[in-house]
Enzyme design. Structure first.
Site, mmCIF file in Angstrom:
data_model
loop_
_atom_site.group_PDB
_atom_site.id
_atom_site.type_symbol
_atom_site.label_atom_id
_atom_site.label_comp_id
_atom_site.label_asym_id
_atom_site.label_seq_id
_atom_site.Cartn_x
_atom_site.Cartn_y
_atom_site.Cartn_z
ATOM 1 N N HIS A 12 2.279 2.593 -4.511
ATOM 2 C CA HIS A 12 1.927 2.438 -5.337
ATOM 3 C C HIS A 12 -0.072 3.736 -4.824
ATOM 4 O O HIS A 12 -0.521 2.452 -4.223
ATOM 5 C CB HIS A 12 1.361 1.809 -6.251
ATOM 6 C CG HIS A 12 0.404 2.345 -7.177
ATOM 7 N ND1 HIS A 12 -0.642 0.786 -8.223
ATOM 8 C CD2 HIS A 12 0.218 3.485 -7.593
ATOM 9 C CE1 HIS A 12 -0.846 1.457 -8.864
ATOM 10 N NE2 HIS A 12 -0.839 2.982 -8.565
ATOM 11 N N ASN B 201 -3.729 -1.948 -11.317
ATOM 12 C CA ASN B 201 -4.141 -2.018 -13.007
ATOM 13 C C ASN B 201 -4.118 -2.804 -13.572
ATOM 14 O O ASN B 201 -4.559 -2.744 -14.893
ATOM 15 C CB ASN B 201 -3.443 -0.628 -13.293
ATOM 16 C CG ASN B 201 -3.695 0.376 -13.089
ATOM 17 O OD1 ASN B 201 -4.309 1.275 -13.218
ATOM 18 N ND2 ASN B 201 -2.231 1.036 -11.946
#
Ligand SMILES: NC(=O)c1ccc[n+]([C@@H]2O[C@H](COP(=O)([O-])OP(=O)(O)OC[C@H]3O[C@@H](n4cnc5c(N)ncnc54)[C@H](O)[C@@H]3O)[C@@H](O)[C@H]2O)c1
Length: 282
Positions: free
Chosen positions: A140, A190
């Protein structure tokens, strides 16, 4: 086996940055997208980004030309049949990603690692769409990729130590720092960032402050480099909504419920920077 050729699938906000990073680090890069205009836009974005590095004296003109020479773009995923490593960066949609991972499993050599840049979707789920779940992981990258040094590495249920080690080595070759996270919805980044952005949108919807006021409070009051609404526009409001949906469904806690204003803006096609309209106009 030495990794020389990298396949990057999805040439949007993230895919072009990831392709640039690998090309700058000396890898041959094949960038794939379903849409030719996205590939054209990606190349233009990469050229602009490299120009800024040259203007600042951080890259020579020769290195820029060599970087661009290592990058090719195509709409045919079959072109990845000789890739040594693949990073997927298509839309944040579990079904689309699963389908793509099954296709990549058939196209690429069985020893090739398949990494996903997903912000929130289960790596275990993507691994299960292939016959090589031990070689599937989350990689990511952060936006904008050429400037941000973190890569969150997500280990799925079957991801092998060898896969994590190889991917971490690649991150270091790109000058980035890998940090491992477990395969829970939204991972680390996130799970913490999106509730803040969502709350900022609720605050705006309820009239607690204008977008400028909300962003200025977080910038000057919390020392954040950019306010949460500016950041949401930068990430893409469709991407924010998709991540919040995964958090809400996956963790089952109403605190992750996407703000109705966010849903409305996405339905209207106001996606932030990439569409020219979000909380601000671009
Ligand atoms: N935007 C961010 O700040 C950010 C940060 C970290 C991770 N991510 C993740 O990165 C991924 C990509 O996000 P983005 O913001 O770059 O999205 P984007 O909407 O900017 O780009 C997605 C691209 O994928 C292409 N695409 C869709 N389906 C495809 C397919 N089957 N094959 C090839 N190309 C396909 C689209 O044409 C588009 O160009 C998502 O999983 C997202 O969650 C985004």
């Amino acid at each position: 086996m030495a990794i020389k050729t990298i396949g990057v699938i999805g040439a949007g906000t993230m895919g072009n940055g990831i392709a640039q990073g690998f090309a700058q680090a000396g890898f041959t890069v094949r960038l794939v997208d379903v849409a030719q205009p996205m590939l054209d836009r990606a190349r233009a974005t990469i050229e602009q980004s490299l120009k800024r590095f040259v203007d600042k004296g951080r890259l020579t003109a020769d290195a820029r030309d060599a970087t661009l020479g290592r990058l090719t773009t195509t709409t045919s995923p079959e072109y990845l049949n000789d890739a040594d490593y693949v990073v997927e960066a298509i839309v944040e949609n579990a079904e689309a990603k699963r389908e793509l991972f099954t296709a990549l499993d058939a196209i690429t050599h069985p020893h090739v690692i398949l990494a996903s840049n997903t912000s929130s979707i289960s790596i275990t789920l993507l691994g299960a769409a292939t016959k090589r779940p031990d070689k599937v992981l989350g990689m990511h990258f952060m936006n904008p990729v050429p400037l941000m040094t973190l890569v969150e590495m997500i280990r799925g249920q079957s991801t092998s130590d060898e896969t994590i080690e190889t991917a971490s080595g690649l991150c270091r070759q790109l000058g980035k720092t890998p940090v491992e996270a477990a395969d829970y919805p939204g991972f680390i980044a996130n799970r913490i960032l999106m509730p803040m952005i969502n709350e900022a949108i609720y605050a705006m919807m309820e009239g607690v402050g204008t977008p400028e006021a909300i962003d200025t409070v977080m910038k000057l009051g919390m020392n954040h480099p950019m306010g949460p609404l500016t950041l949401a526009d930068f990430i893409g409001l469709d991407v924010c909504l998709a991540i919040l949906n995964v958090l809400h469904e996956g963790l089952g806690d109403p605190k992750y419920r996407p703000c109705p204003l966010l849903r409305r803006m996405v339905a209207a096609g106001h996606l932030g920077r990439k569409s020219g309209q979000g909380f601000y106009t671009y």
